[in-house]
Design a protein around this motif. Sequence first.
Motif, PDB file in Angstrom:
ATOM      1  N   ILE A  31     -16.176 128.812  68.168  1.00 45.93           N
ATOM      2  CA  ILE A  31     -17.158 127.781  68.519  1.00 45.93           C
ATOM      3  C   ILE A  31     -16.773 126.422  67.932  1.00 45.93           C
ATOM      4  O   ILE A  31     -16.862 125.395  68.606  1.00 45.93           O
ATOM      5  CB  ILE A  31     -18.565 128.186  68.043  1.00 45.93           C
ATOM      6  N   SER A  32     -16.331 126.411  66.690  1.00 42.90           N
ATOM      7  CA  SER A  32     -16.129 125.139  65.990  1.00 42.90           C
ATOM      8  C   SER A  32     -14.899 124.365  66.454  1.00 42.90           C
ATOM      9  O   SER A  32     -14.947 123.134  66.556  1.00 42.90           O
ATOM     10  CB  SER A  32     -16.077 125.362  64.480  1.00 42.90           C
ATOM     11  N   TRP A  37     -12.633 119.505  69.056  1.00 43.25           N
ATOM     12  CA  TRP A  37     -11.711 118.936  70.036  1.00 43.25           C
ATOM     13  C   TRP A  37     -12.448 118.083  71.056  1.00 43.25           C
ATOM     14  O   TRP A  37     -11.988 117.003  71.417  1.00 43.25           O
ATOM     15  CB  TRP A  37     -10.938 120.059  70.732  1.00 43.25           C
ATOM     16  N   TYR A  38     -13.597 118.559  71.518  1.00 40.60           N
ATOM     17  CA  TYR A  38     -14.339 117.842  72.551  1.00 40.60           C
ATOM     18  C   TYR A  38     -14.992 116.565  72.017  1.00 40.60           C
ATOM     19  O   TYR A  38     -14.952 115.525  72.666  1.00 40.60           O
ATOM     20  CB  TYR A  38     -15.407 118.763  73.151  1.00 40.60           C
ATOM     21  N   LEU A  53     -13.817 119.333  60.884  1.00 44.96           N
ATOM     22  CA  LEU A  53     -12.441 119.801  60.754  1.00 44.96           C
ATOM     23  C   LEU A  53     -12.263 120.644  59.495  1.00 44.96           C
ATOM     24  O   LEU A  53     -11.569 121.663  59.511  1.00 44.96           O
ATOM     25  CB  LEU A  53     -11.479 118.620  60.742  1.00 44.96           C
ATOM     26  N   PHE A  54     -12.922 120.239  58.421  1.00 41.10           N
ATOM     27  CA  PHE A  54     -12.886 121.022  57.181  1.00 41.10           C
ATOM     28  C   PHE A  54     -13.489 122.403  57.403  1.00 41.10           C
ATOM     29  O   PHE A  54     -12.922 123.418  56.985  1.00 41.10           O
ATOM     30  CB  PHE A  54     -13.635 120.277  56.071  1.00 41.10           C
ATOM     31  N   PHE A  55     -14.636 122.471  58.065  1.00 39.61           N
ATOM     32  CA  PHE A  55     -15.271 123.761  58.319  1.00 39.61           C
ATOM     33  C   PHE A  55     -14.440 124.619  59.274  1.00 39.61           C
ATOM     34  O   PHE A  55     -14.333 125.827  59.079  1.00 39.61           O
ATOM     35  CB  PHE A  55     -16.691 123.574  58.853  1.00 39.61           C
ATOM     36  N   CYS A  56     -13.858 124.009  60.288  1.00 38.05           N
ATOM     37  CA  CYS A  56     -12.984 124.751  61.208  1.00 38.05           C
ATOM     38  C   CYS A  56     -11.816 125.377  60.452  1.00 38.05           C
ATOM     39  O   CYS A  56     -11.476 126.550  60.650  1.00 38.05           O
ATOM     40  CB  CYS A  56     -12.443 123.829  62.292  1.00 38.05           C
TER      41      CYS A  56
END
Length: 83
Positions: A31-32, A37-38, A53-56
């Motif tokens: 999901i992340s 990206w979007y 981005l950190f959580f991804c």
Amino acid sequence: MTCKNCNSSLFQQKIGRCKSCMWQLTLLSLISWPLWWYFYADAPKQINSIALLFFCTAFTGLLSLHLLVLGYRTLIDWFNSKR
């Protein structure tokens, strides 16, 4: 992450064994990354972009660690069963 399927609170004993945690991390990663990206790929220096981005990266990194340890434990069990 803790789940009701794990009886131990030690991280080293749970890593690579908790299937529900691995499924949660897979879902969070799936999901992340598209969300980042979007919404934020064109502006990577915004604070929201950096946070997402950190959580991804954290979700994907922890999932990779789970899968690596799962593979290692499976390989060790396979070698021990051949003896």
